[in-house]
Design an enzyme around this catalytic site. Structure first.
Site, PDB file in Angstrom:
ATOM      1  N   ASN A  72      -6.756   2.975 -12.312  1.00  0.00           N
ATOM      2  CA  ASN A  72      -5.783   1.935 -11.950  1.00  0.00           C
ATOM      3  C   ASN A  72      -4.381   2.482 -12.193  1.00  0.00           C
ATOM      4  O   ASN A  72      -4.185   3.304 -13.085  1.00  0.00           O
ATOM      5  CB  ASN A  72      -6.001   0.687 -12.811  1.00  0.00           C
ATOM      6  CG  ASN A  72      -5.012  -0.417 -12.473  1.00  0.00           C
ATOM      7  OD1 ASN A  72      -4.774  -0.714 -11.293  1.00  0.00           O
ATOM      8  ND2 ASN A  72      -4.414  -1.027 -13.479  1.00  0.00           N
ATOM      9  N   ASN A 121       1.270   3.151  -2.628  1.00  0.00           N
ATOM     10  CA  ASN A 121       0.469   4.107  -3.413  1.00  0.00           C
ATOM     11  C   ASN A 121      -0.684   4.648  -2.579  1.00  0.00           C
ATOM     12  O   ASN A 121      -0.976   5.844  -2.636  1.00  0.00           O
ATOM     13  CB  ASN A 121      -0.048   3.454  -4.697  1.00  0.00           C
ATOM     14  CG  ASN A 121       0.978   3.508  -5.811  1.00  0.00           C
ATOM     15  OD1 ASN A 121       1.244   4.570  -6.366  1.00  0.00           O
ATOM     16  ND2 ASN A 121       1.592   2.372  -6.107  1.00  0.00           N
ATOM     17  N   GLY A 127       0.768  -1.242   0.000  1.00  0.00           N
ATOM     18  CA  GLY A 127       0.000   0.000   0.000  1.00  0.00           C
ATOM     19  C   GLY A 127       0.799   1.292   0.000  1.00  0.00           C
ATOM     20  O   GLY A 127       0.351   2.294   0.562  1.00  0.00           O
ATOM     21  N   GLU A 155       5.295   6.532  -9.510  1.00  0.00           N
ATOM     22  CA  GLU A 155       3.886   6.192  -9.249  1.00  0.00           C
ATOM     23  C   GLU A 155       3.312   7.113  -8.191  1.00  0.00           C
ATOM     24  O   GLU A 155       2.176   7.589  -8.284  1.00  0.00           O
ATOM     25  CB  GLU A 155       3.762   4.733  -8.779  1.00  0.00           C
ATOM     26  CG  GLU A 155       4.148   3.708  -9.824  1.00  0.00           C
ATOM     27  CD  GLU A 155       3.852   2.277  -9.388  1.00  0.00           C
ATOM     28  OE1 GLU A 155       2.852   2.056  -8.672  1.00  0.00           O
ATOM     29  OE2 GLU A 155       4.615   1.369  -9.761  1.00  0.00           O
ATOM     30  N   HIS A 183      -0.513   1.177 -13.113  1.00  0.00           N
ATOM     31  CA  HIS A 183       0.198  -0.003 -13.609  1.00  0.00           C
ATOM     32  C   HIS A 183       1.694   0.324 -13.727  1.00  0.00           C
ATOM     33  O   HIS A 183       2.051   1.381 -14.241  1.00  0.00           O
ATOM     34  CB  HIS A 183      -0.365  -0.421 -14.974  1.00  0.00           C
ATOM     35  CG  HIS A 183       0.280  -1.660 -15.480  1.00  0.00           C
ATOM     36  ND1 HIS A 183      -0.013  -2.904 -14.959  1.00  0.00           N
ATOM     37  CD2 HIS A 183       1.244  -1.851 -16.399  1.00  0.00           C
ATOM     38  CE1 HIS A 183       0.744  -3.803 -15.548  1.00  0.00           C
ATOM     39  NE2 HIS A 183       1.512  -3.197 -16.430  1.00  0.00           N
ATOM     40  N   MET A 229      -4.556  -6.754  -6.966  1.00  0.00           N
ATOM     41  CA  MET A 229      -4.098  -7.764  -7.912  1.00  0.00           C
ATOM     42  C   MET A 229      -5.208  -8.694  -8.404  1.00  0.00           C
ATOM     43  O   MET A 229      -4.928  -9.752  -8.942  1.00  0.00           O
ATOM     44  CB  MET A 229      -2.956  -8.579  -7.288  1.00  0.00           C
ATOM     45  CG  MET A 229      -1.717  -7.737  -7.030  1.00  0.00           C
ATOM     46  SD  MET A 229      -1.248  -6.799  -8.524  1.00  0.00           S
ATOM     47  CE  MET A 229       0.415  -6.316  -8.103  1.00  0.00           C
ATOM     48  N   ARG A 230      -6.465  -8.280  -8.221  1.00  0.00           N
ATOM     49  CA  ARG A 230      -7.581  -9.075  -8.721  1.00  0.00           C
ATOM     50  C   ARG A 230      -8.380  -8.266  -9.737  1.00  0.00           C
ATOM     51  O   ARG A 230      -8.275  -7.042  -9.770  1.00  0.00           O
ATOM     52  CB  ARG A 230      -8.505  -9.461  -7.547  1.00  0.00           C
ATOM     53  CG  ARG A 230      -7.832 -10.312  -6.506  1.00  0.00           C
ATOM     54  CD  ARG A 230      -7.326 -11.618  -7.064  1.00  0.00           C
ATOM     55  NE  ARG A 230      -8.366 -12.373  -7.759  1.00  0.00           N
ATOM     56  CZ  ARG A 230      -9.149 -13.270  -7.181  1.00  0.00           C
ATOM     57  NH1 ARG A 230      -9.003 -13.530  -5.908  1.00  0.00           N
ATOM     58  NH2 ARG A 230     -10.067 -13.920  -7.873  1.00  0.00           N
TER      59      ARG A 230
HETATM   60  C1  GAR Z   1       2.582  -0.946  -7.692  1.00  0.00           C
HETATM   61  O1  GAR Z   1       3.845  -0.979  -8.322  1.00  0.00           O
HETATM   62  C2  GAR Z   1       1.470  -0.971  -8.700  1.00  0.00           C
HETATM   63  O2  GAR Z   1       1.782  -0.255  -9.867  1.00  0.00           O
HETATM   64  C3  GAR Z   1       1.369  -2.439  -8.982  1.00  0.00           C
HETATM   65  O3  GAR Z   1       1.479  -3.044  -7.733  1.00  0.00           O
HETATM   66  C4  GAR Z   1       2.336  -2.250  -6.914  1.00  0.00           C
HETATM   67  C5  GAR Z   1       1.645  -2.009  -5.610  1.00  0.00           C
HETATM   68  O4  GAR Z   1       2.505  -1.360  -4.722  1.00  0.00           O
HETATM   69  N1  GAR Z   1       0.141  -2.786  -9.640  1.00  0.00           N
HETATM   70  C6  GAR Z   1       0.037  -3.760 -10.539  1.00  0.00           C
HETATM   71  O5  GAR Z   1       0.984  -4.462 -10.880  1.00  0.00           O
HETATM   72  C7  GAR Z   1      -1.337  -3.925 -11.122  1.00  0.00           C
HETATM   73  N2  GAR Z   1      -1.291  -4.830 -12.229  1.00  0.00           N
HETATM   74  P1  GAR Z   1       1.950  -0.676  -3.418  1.00  0.00           P
HETATM   75  O6  GAR Z   1       1.063  -1.721  -2.734  1.00  0.00           O
HETATM   76  O7  GAR Z   1       3.165  -0.366  -2.611  1.00  0.00           O
HETATM   77  O8  GAR Z   1       1.177   0.536  -3.830  1.00  0.00           O
END
Ligand code: GAR
Length: 222
Positions: free
Chosen positions: A111, A16, A14, A178, A113, A94-95
Protein backbone atom coordinates in the site's frame (compact mmCIF):
# COMPACT_ATOMS: atom_id res chain seq x y z
CA UNK A 1 14.20 -12.33 -14.75
CA UNK A 2 10.54 -13.35 -15.31
CA UNK A 3 8.35 -10.31 -14.69
CA UNK A 4 5.88 -10.65 -11.85
CA UNK A 5 2.19 -9.95 -12.42
CA UNK A 6 0.69 -7.01 -10.57
CA UNK A 7 -2.95 -6.51 -9.64
CA UNK A 8 -3.44 -2.81 -8.94
CA UNK A 9 -6.42 -1.52 -6.91
CA UNK A 10 -7.47 2.11 -7.46
CA UNK A 11 -10.39 4.30 -6.38
CA UNK A 12 -9.63 7.51 -8.27
CA UNK A 13 -7.40 9.31 -10.72
CA UNK A 14 -4.64 6.70 -10.66
CA UNK A 15 -1.43 8.72 -10.96
CA UNK A 16 0.39 6.09 -8.91
CA UNK A 17 -0.99 3.42 -11.23
CA UNK A 18 0.37 5.46 -14.14
CA UNK A 19 3.83 5.66 -12.58
CA UNK A 20 3.79 1.88 -12.12
CA UNK A 21 2.62 1.26 -15.72
CA UNK A 22 5.31 3.64 -17.02
CA UNK A 23 8.05 1.95 -14.97
CA UNK A 24 6.93 -1.47 -16.25
CA UNK A 25 6.79 -0.33 -19.86
CA UNK A 26 10.17 1.38 -19.63
CA UNK A 27 11.68 -1.88 -18.34
CA UNK A 28 12.68 -0.19 -15.08
CA UNK A 29 10.88 -2.81 -13.01
CA UNK A 30 10.50 -6.54 -13.63
CA UNK A 31 6.73 -6.46 -13.54
CA UNK A 32 3.62 -6.22 -15.69
CA UNK A 33 0.28 -4.74 -14.67
CA UNK A 34 -1.94 -7.78 -15.29
CA UNK A 35 -5.22 -6.29 -14.08
CA UNK A 36 -6.62 -3.11 -12.50
CA UNK A 37 -9.57 -3.32 -10.10
CA UNK A 38 -11.66 -0.43 -8.81
CA UNK A 39 -14.56 0.02 -6.39
CA UNK A 40 -15.58 3.08 -8.44
CA UNK A 41 -17.12 2.63 -11.90
CA UNK A 42 -15.87 6.03 -13.07
CA UNK A 43 -12.36 5.91 -11.57
CA UNK A 44 -9.98 7.51 -14.06
CA UNK A 45 -7.49 4.78 -13.10
CA UNK A 46 -9.66 2.27 -15.01
CA UNK A 47 -9.43 4.48 -18.07
CA UNK A 48 -5.63 4.69 -17.76
CA UNK A 49 -5.45 0.89 -17.66
CA UNK A 50 -7.63 0.54 -20.77
CA UNK A 51 -5.38 2.98 -22.64
CA UNK A 52 -2.56 0.50 -22.06
CA UNK A 53 -4.70 -2.50 -23.08
CA UNK A 54 -4.76 -3.72 -19.50
CA UNK A 55 -7.94 -5.38 -18.20
CA UNK A 56 -9.79 -2.90 -15.99
CA UNK A 57 -12.58 -4.23 -13.82
CA UNK A 58 -15.14 -2.49 -11.62
CA UNK A 59 -16.22 -4.45 -8.57
CA UNK A 60 -18.97 -2.69 -6.56
CA UNK A 61 -18.01 -3.13 -2.92
CA UNK A 62 -20.96 -1.86 -0.85
CA UNK A 63 -20.68 -1.08 2.87
CA UNK A 64 -18.23 -2.93 5.14
CA UNK A 65 -19.64 -6.07 6.79
CA UNK A 66 -22.46 -6.57 4.29
CA UNK A 67 -23.05 -9.55 1.96
CA UNK A 68 -22.16 -7.26 -0.98
CA UNK A 69 -18.77 -6.49 0.61
CA UNK A 70 -18.02 -10.20 1.15
CA UNK A 71 -19.12 -10.96 -2.39
CA UNK A 72 -16.78 -8.26 -3.75
CA UNK A 73 -13.92 -9.71 -1.70
CA UNK A 74 -14.49 -13.17 -3.21
CA UNK A 75 -14.91 -11.72 -6.70
CA UNK A 76 -11.71 -9.67 -6.40
CA UNK A 77 -9.79 -12.78 -5.32
CA UNK A 78 -11.18 -14.68 -8.29
CA UNK A 79 -10.06 -11.88 -10.65
CA UNK A 80 -6.57 -11.80 -9.12
CA UNK A 81 -6.22 -15.57 -9.53
CA UNK A 82 -7.60 -15.51 -13.05
CA UNK A 83 -4.89 -12.99 -14.00
CA UNK A 84 -2.21 -14.93 -12.12
CA UNK A 85 -1.38 -11.96 -9.95
CA UNK A 86 1.75 -12.34 -7.80
CA UNK A 87 1.63 -8.97 -6.02
CA UNK A 88 -1.34 -6.75 -5.16
CA UNK A 89 -0.61 -3.00 -5.17
CA UNK A 90 -3.08 -0.70 -3.47
CA UNK A 91 -2.69 2.64 -5.25
CA UNK A 92 -5.15 5.13 -3.85
CA UNK A 93 -7.65 2.38 -3.03
CA UNK A 94 -9.87 3.95 -0.43
CA UNK A 95 -11.55 0.79 0.88
CA UNK A 96 -10.43 -1.94 3.21
CA UNK A 97 -9.25 -5.01 1.35
CA UNK A 98 -11.44 -7.95 2.36
CA UNK A 99 -10.31 -11.00 4.39
CA UNK A 100 -10.27 -13.41 1.43
CA UNK A 101 -7.79 -11.28 -0.55
CA UNK A 102 -5.78 -10.45 2.58
CA UNK A 103 -5.27 -14.07 3.55
CA UNK A 104 -4.65 -15.37 0.01
CA UNK A 105 -2.06 -12.62 -0.59
CA UNK A 106 -0.59 -12.42 2.90
CA UNK A 107 2.83 -10.67 2.64
CA UNK A 108 2.10 -9.93 -1.03
CA UNK A 109 0.00 -6.76 -0.75
CA UNK A 110 1.63 -3.33 -0.81
CA UNK A 111 0.00 0.00 0.00
CA UNK A 112 1.10 3.58 -0.50
CA UNK A 113 0.13 6.16 2.08
CA UNK A 114 0.57 9.96 1.74
CA UNK A 115 2.16 10.54 5.17
CA UNK A 116 5.05 9.27 7.24
CA UNK A 117 3.37 6.35 8.99
CA UNK A 118 2.61 5.74 11.79
CA UNK A 119 1.72 9.46 11.75
CA UNK A 120 -1.52 10.49 10.06
CA UNK A 121 -3.06 7.18 8.99
CA UNK A 122 -6.49 7.17 7.34
CA UNK A 123 -7.92 8.78 4.24
CA UNK A 124 -6.73 12.40 4.68
CA UNK A 125 -3.03 11.98 5.48
CA UNK A 126 -1.92 15.19 3.74
CA UNK A 127 -4.63 17.50 5.16
CA UNK A 128 -4.21 16.00 8.62
CA UNK A 129 -0.45 16.68 8.51
CA UNK A 130 -0.90 20.24 7.18
CA UNK A 131 -3.56 21.02 9.78
CA UNK A 132 -1.51 19.55 12.61
CA UNK A 133 1.36 21.89 11.77
CA UNK A 134 4.15 19.35 11.31
CA UNK A 135 7.24 20.69 9.50
CA UNK A 136 8.05 17.50 7.64
CA UNK A 137 5.71 14.97 6.11
CA UNK A 138 5.98 12.52 3.24
CA UNK A 139 4.87 9.14 2.03
CA UNK A 140 5.25 5.49 2.92
CA UNK A 141 5.09 2.19 1.04
CA UNK A 142 4.33 -0.70 3.36
CA UNK A 143 3.01 -4.24 3.39
CA UNK A 144 -0.73 -4.24 4.06
CA UNK A 145 -1.83 -5.91 7.26
CA UNK A 146 -5.46 -6.48 8.27
CA UNK A 147 -5.27 -3.41 10.53
CA UNK A 148 -5.25 -0.42 8.21
CA UNK A 149 -1.98 1.52 7.67
CA UNK A 150 -0.01 -0.52 10.21
CA UNK A 151 1.99 -3.05 8.18
CA UNK A 152 5.80 -3.29 7.91
CA UNK A 153 7.38 -0.26 6.22
CA UNK A 154 9.50 -0.74 3.10
CA UNK A 155 10.42 2.80 2.04
CA UNK A 156 9.57 6.37 2.99
CA UNK A 157 10.29 9.77 1.46
CA UNK A 158 10.18 12.95 3.55
CA UNK A 159 9.30 16.40 2.22
CA UNK A 160 9.15 19.76 3.99
CA UNK A 161 5.83 21.34 4.84
CA UNK A 162 6.12 24.98 3.75
CA UNK A 163 4.50 28.10 5.17
CA UNK A 164 1.12 28.59 3.50
CA UNK A 165 0.80 24.95 2.52
CA UNK A 166 -2.67 23.55 2.53
CA UNK A 167 -3.73 19.98 1.85
CA UNK A 168 -3.55 20.54 -1.92
CA UNK A 169 -0.06 22.00 -2.19
CA UNK A 170 1.33 19.44 0.23
CA UNK A 171 -0.47 16.67 -1.67
CA UNK A 172 1.27 17.66 -4.91
CA UNK A 173 4.72 17.76 -3.28
CA UNK A 174 4.19 14.37 -1.67
CA UNK A 175 2.73 12.83 -4.84
CA UNK A 176 5.94 13.50 -6.77
CA UNK A 177 7.79 11.34 -4.26
CA UNK A 178 5.07 8.66 -4.27
CA UNK A 179 5.71 8.17 -7.97
CA UNK A 180 9.37 7.43 -7.21
CA UNK A 181 9.13 5.21 -4.17
CA UNK A 182 6.23 2.93 -5.23
CA UNK A 183 7.91 1.54 -8.38
CA UNK A 184 11.10 1.10 -6.34
CA UNK A 185 9.34 -0.93 -3.64
CA UNK A 186 7.69 -3.10 -6.33
CA UNK A 187 11.06 -3.74 -7.97
CA UNK A 188 12.60 -4.82 -4.65
CA UNK A 189 9.68 -7.21 -4.18
CA UNK A 190 10.08 -8.55 -7.73
CA UNK A 191 13.79 -9.11 -7.11
CA UNK A 192 13.05 -11.00 -3.89
CA UNK A 193 14.98 -8.42 -1.85
CA UNK A 194 12.34 -7.80 0.84
CA UNK A 195 12.30 -9.85 4.00
CA UNK A 196 9.75 -9.20 6.74
CA UNK A 197 11.10 -9.65 10.26
CA UNK A 198 8.41 -8.96 12.84
CA UNK A 199 7.21 -5.49 11.97
CA UNK A 200 10.44 -4.50 10.23
CA UNK A 201 11.46 -5.05 6.62
CA UNK A 202 15.00 -5.86 5.58
CA UNK A 203 15.88 -4.63 2.09
CA UNK A 204 18.75 -6.75 0.75
CA UNK A 205 21.61 -4.57 -0.52
CA UNK A 206 19.58 -1.40 0.09
CA UNK A 207 21.28 1.72 -1.25
CA UNK A 208 22.05 4.37 1.38
CA UNK A 209 19.37 7.04 1.92
CA UNK A 210 19.31 9.61 -0.86
CA UNK A 211 19.73 12.42 1.68
CA UNK A 212 22.36 11.10 4.00
CA UNK A 213 21.81 13.31 7.03
CA UNK A 214 18.54 15.06 7.71
CA UNK A 215 15.76 17.22 6.38
CA UNK A 216 15.47 20.13 8.81
CA UNK A 217 12.39 22.20 8.17
CA UNK A 218 12.42 25.24 8.28
CA UNK A 219 16.16 25.33 7.53
CA UNK A 220 18.74 26.53 10.05
CA UNK A 221 19.92 30.16 10.33
CA UNK A 222 22.88 29.12 12.43
C1 GAR B 1 -2.26 9.01 -3.19
O1 GAR B 1 -1.79 10.21 -2.62
C2 GAR B 1 -2.18 7.87 -2.21
O2 GAR B 1 -1.05 7.96 -1.38
C3 GAR B 1 -3.44 8.08 -1.43
O3 GAR B 1 -4.40 8.38 -2.39
C4 GAR B 1 -3.77 9.09 -3.46
C5 GAR B 1 -4.16 8.43 -4.75
O4 GAR B 1 -3.69 9.18 -5.83
N1 GAR B 1 -3.80 6.92 -0.66
C6 GAR B 1 -4.40 6.98 0.52
O5 GAR B 1 -4.71 8.03 1.06
C7 GAR B 1 -4.65 5.64 1.16
N2 GAR B 1 -5.08 5.82 2.51
P1 GAR B 1 -3.64 8.56 -7.27
O6 GAR B 1 -5.02 7.96 -7.52
O7 GAR B 1 -3.37 9.72 -8.17
O8 GAR B 1 -2.56 7.52 -7.29
Amino acid sequence: MMPINLGVFVSGRGTNLQSIIDACEAGKIDATVAVVISDQADAYGLERARKHNTPAIYTPVGKNNTPEYDEADRKQLEILREHQVDLVCLAGYMRRVGPAVLSAYSESILNIHPALLPSFPGTHGQEDAANYGVRVSGCTVHFAWPKFDTGPIIIQAAVPVLPGDDGDSLTARILRQEHKIYPQAIQWFAQGRLQIEGRCVKVKDAPPPTITEAIISPGLDL
